[in-house]
Motif scaffolding. Structure first.
Motif, mmCIF file in Angstrom:
data_model
loop_
_atom_site.group_PDB
_atom_site.id
_atom_site.type_symbol
_atom_site.label_atom_id
_atom_site.label_comp_id
_atom_site.label_asym_id
_atom_site.label_seq_id
_atom_site.Cartn_x
_atom_site.Cartn_y
_atom_site.Cartn_z
ATOM 1 N N VAL A 1 0.836 -1.205 0.000
ATOM 2 C CA VAL A 1 0.000 0.000 0.000
ATOM 3 C C VAL A 1 0.871 1.256 0.000
ATOM 4 C CG1 VAL A 1 -1.680 1.321 1.353
ATOM 5 C CG2 VAL A 1 -1.960 -1.145 1.088
ATOM 6 N N THR A 2 2.003 1.196 0.702
ATOM 7 C CA THR A 2 2.929 2.340 0.696
ATOM 8 C C THR A 2 3.425 2.625 -0.712
ATOM 9 O OG1 THR A 2 3.654 1.860 2.959
ATOM 10 C CG2 THR A 2 5.097 3.231 1.606
ATOM 11 N N GLY A 3 3.801 1.559 -1.434
ATOM 12 C CA GLY A 3 4.252 1.745 -2.817
ATOM 13 C C GLY A 3 3.168 2.343 -3.702
ATOM 14 N N ILE A 4 1.936 1.871 -3.526
ATOM 15 C CA ILE A 4 0.820 2.419 -4.309
ATOM 16 C C ILE A 4 0.645 3.903 -4.012
ATOM 17 C CG2 ILE A 4 -1.686 2.343 -4.613
ATOM 18 C CD1 ILE A 4 -1.549 -0.679 -4.100
ATOM 19 N N GLN A 5 0.778 4.270 -2.735
ATOM 20 C CA GLN A 5 0.616 5.675 -2.358
ATOM 21 C C GLN A 5 1.740 6.547 -2.911
ATOM 22 O OE1 GLN A 5 -1.119 6.574 1.741
ATOM 23 N NE2 GLN A 5 -0.202 4.569 2.056
ATOM 24 N N VAL A 6 2.957 6.022 -2.962
ATOM 25 C CA VAL A 6 4.069 6.803 -3.521
ATOM 26 C C VAL A 6 3.811 7.106 -4.985
ATOM 27 C CG1 VAL A 6 6.513 6.736 -4.119
ATOM 28 C CG2 VAL A 6 5.778 5.987 -1.855
ATOM 29 N N VAL A 7 3.375 6.080 -5.729
ATOM 30 C CA VAL A 7 3.032 6.295 -7.142
ATOM 31 C C VAL A 7 1.893 7.304 -7.258
ATOM 32 C CG1 VAL A 7 2.150 5.191 -9.230
ATOM 33 C CG2 VAL A 7 3.827 4.005 -7.804
ATOM 34 N N ASN A 8 0.905 7.190 -6.378
ATOM 35 C CA ASN A 8 -0.229 8.112 -6.392
ATOM 36 C C ASN A 8 0.211 9.537 -6.080
ATOM 37 O OD1 ASN A 8 -3.163 8.557 -6.553
ATOM 38 N ND2 ASN A 8 -2.996 9.003 -4.365
ATOM 39 N N LEU A 9 1.166 9.690 -5.154
ATOM 40 C CA LEU A 9 1.673 11.024 -4.815
ATOM 41 C C LEU A 9 2.379 11.652 -6.010
ATOM 42 C CD1 LEU A 9 2.286 13.299 -2.815
ATOM 43 C CD2 LEU A 9 4.291 11.987 -2.055
ATOM 44 N N ILE A 10 3.174 10.857 -6.722
ATOM 45 C CA ILE A 10 3.852 11.374 -7.917
ATOM 46 C C ILE A 10 2.824 11.825 -8.950
ATOM 47 C CG2 ILE A 10 5.368 10.765 -9.842
ATOM 48 C CD1 ILE A 10 6.780 8.812 -7.921
ATOM 49 N N TYR A 11 1.794 10.994 -9.140
ATOM 50 C CA TYR A 11 0.709 11.372 -10.058
ATOM 51 C C TYR A 11 0.048 12.667 -9.623
ATOM 52 C CZ TYR A 11 -4.174 11.429 -11.613
ATOM 53 O OH TYR A 11 -5.403 11.824 -12.078
ATOM 54 N N TYR A 12 -0.213 12.792 -8.320
ATOM 55 C CA TYR A 12 -0.866 14.003 -7.811
ATOM 56 C C TYR A 12 0.004 15.239 -8.023
ATOM 57 C CZ TYR A 12 -2.511 17.546 -4.593
ATOM 58 O OH TYR A 12 -2.933 18.730 -4.066
#
Length: 575
Positions: free
Chosen positions: A513-524
């Motif tokens: 989930v941390t990895g998914i959030q990091v990718v999501n943060l970059i997208y954001y």
């Protein structure tokens, strides 16, 4: 009056739903899976109905009447289920042993289903309209907001948090220790009082008139642009079609200014001979004003930012279930005779939100204002970005704590004893709850304010409904992720085992989930960097207060003035 109505409504809704799984399993004797699926299905319905309610409010009913009708429908649902809890013939006989219990009959279940359906429909009208209607009572222009020492959305969220905390403590205690008649009756009475308070205050409210269906207006812009796809839009935006009279009902707070993004839509405002009928009225499926085109552009710009919030919900959608299982295996004693209930740990997250909102308003904003010179301290996009980052830290802490819990269990040879109490304090779980609370202070409030501020004024209820929709999508994706992880991580060392969490690898799930959030943060961050703030010409009537605030402005003595936010918003975007 408005604040009392809001608090009573939130208190009633939380008190009604917070412990419903216990009512279904203990009072109606439903199996756990059936009870859970029932609540999940109606919960999903409650997440989608706000979009319908918002469209009704924005199109023709208005927020005031939508809230009243929806509140009455919600109250009918609460009366229905409270009656079933009080009358013996509407629920099966008690089964204190929880063995060989008589399950609720079809008739008794239909009473439950009707009650849940009514509350789901009521939620559809209440949830998207309440916050926007409350904001309508204040001058939300940038000049007025800058002159206030408080942020409306911070204090709205604070009041809702207080009502939630009160419901989770008082009402849940009454339901568990006094009885379900009073446990459901008190929220029902609170909801009735909120309706009465809301109606009594009707003469004092500012009621924004609906401007017609926003979806039809957006469709008209798209169709008009497609019909003129072979026409080249002029480089000079002043040559595009404007009609102040036509847009009067949907631009009472100011007219949207032309932007250079999505130039393909500008073709809809190129006036041709076939665009005006014999009565000199525009054919709206062939010609659109700049304001209506910019409404479409505003929606398109907001959606990528809104979408980033979905995975944030996904990251902590199962916080309640996994941490409860962790807490059950840990030392929860505060004294020899008192143990903290595992489900009560969520209170610490709510308390963190309440304290965090106060500190944000009184300490963080004045501190940030010194560096940014922004009256709000930081922009909504910056606030949401901080929330994303803190949420990643919360998930990392969750993984580390789980590793610590299993290490202590291994040291005491308890890995194969899932019911044993591991000698590690349950307060090791406290940091992740607090971090999630802090993340909510930044992201959730910033997200709500962003949707309200950057949406077209005639679509505010509809856009705020997306806030609930993001939560719905996030929970569904969270369920998909958990199910997929459980299915494909094997039997011997499954990350999320059915029974013995000590032999699982919950920390690996948190790292995923941390990895998914990091990718999501970059997208954001990419979306936020490319985002263009909604340009609006705000019409501000002259007053002594504005003259004093703009004493150094040479034009402050005019009867009215149009102030374009482009310069201010460009500064915000750069910062």
């Amino acid at each position: 009056i408005m604040a009392a109505n809001e608090a009573c409504d939130k208190f009633a809704a939380t008190g009604f739903h917070a412990n419903m799984i216990t009512y279904l399993t203990k009072e109606l004797n439903l199996p756990l899976v059936k009870a859970s699926n029932t609540l999940t299905n109606f919960g999903g319905t409650s997440s989608f109905t706000p979009l319908i309610g918002a469209l009704i409010a924005d199109s023709f009913a208005g927020r005031f009447w939508t809230i009243i009708v929806a509140s009455i429908i919600y109250e009918l649902g609460m009366v229905c289920i409270t009656t079933s809890a009080v009358l013996p013939q509407l629920h099966p006989p008690p089964c204190p042993t929880q063995q060989n219990c008589k399950e609720a009959s079809n008739t008794q279940l239909w009473v439950l289903y009707i009650a849940l359906l009514l509350t789901s429909l009521g939620t559809g009208g209440i949830r998207p309209c309440v916050v926007t209607f409350a904001a309508d009572q204040f001058d939300m222009s940038k000049f007025a907001a800058a002159s206030r020492s408080w942020n409306f959305f911070n204090w709205y969220y604070f009041c809702m948090g207080m009502a939630t905390l009160l419901a989770l403590t008082v009402v849940v205690y009454i339901q568990d220790n006094v009885g379900w008649g009073w446990g459901l009756g008190i929220p029902t009475i609170a909801m009735a009082l909120s309706i009465v308070a809301f109606v009594v205050g009707a003469p004092l409210y500012k009621k924004v008139q609906p401007g017609g269906s926003p979806l039809i207006r957006l469709a008209q812009v798209i169709v008009a642009a497609l019909k003129k796809r072979n026409i080249v839009a002029p480089n000079d935006p002043s040559q595009l079609y404007e009609n102040k009279e036509l847009d009067a009902t949907i631009s009472s707070n100011g007219k949207l200014v032309h932007t250079n993004q999505f130039r393909w839509a500008d073709r809809a405002a190129v006036l041709t001979d076939d665009d005006i009928d014999e009565s000199n009225h525009p054919k709206l499926w062939r010609i659109s004003t700049v304001h209506r085109i910019e409404e479409l552009k505003s929606v398109i710009r907001v959606l990528p930012i809104w979408g980033a919030g979905i995975l944030l919900v996904t990251s902590h959608s199962h916080l309640g279930s996994f941490t409860i299982q962790q807490a059950r295996s840990m030392n929860r004693h505060l004294s020899h005779s008192f143990e903290i209930p595992p489900a009560s740990l969520s209170i610490f997250s709510i308390i963190t939100v309440l304290v965090g909102l106060g500190l944000y308003e009184r300490l963080f904003v004045p501190f940030a204002r010194r560096f940014t010179e922004n009256p709000a301290g930081i922009t909504c996009l910056q606030r949401m970005g901080i929330g994303f980052t803190i949420n990643i830290l919360a998930t990392i802490v969750s993984a580390l704590v789980e590793m610590k819990r299993k290490a202590v269990a291994a040291d005491h040879n308890l890995l194969d004893k899932p019911t044993a109490t591991i000698p590690i304090s349950v307060f090791w779980l406290l940091p992740q709850f607090c971090l999630h609370g802090i993340a909510e202070v930044f992201h959730s409030v910033g997200h709500l304010e962003f949707l309200y501020d950057q949406s077209p004024e005639s679509m505010r209820s509809t856009m705020v409904a997306l806030y609930s929709l993001a939560a719905s999508f996030g929970n569904y994706i969270g369920t998909f992720v958990v199910s997929t992880v459980h299915k494909y991580t094997g039997i011997e060392r499954n990350w999320l085992p059915d029974r013995n969490l000590n032999r699982g690898r919950l920390e690996n799930y948190y790292w995923l989930v941390t990895g998914i959030q990091v990718v999501n943060l970059i997208y954001y961050l990419i979306c936020a960097w490319c985002y263009t703030y909604k340009p609006l010409e705000e019409l501000i009537e002259s007053s002594e207060d504005i003259d004093m605030e703009l004493a150094n402005d040479k034009t402050s003595t005019q009867d009215s003035k149009v102030i374009t936010r482009e310069t201010e918003l460009a500064i915000q975007q750069t910062s």
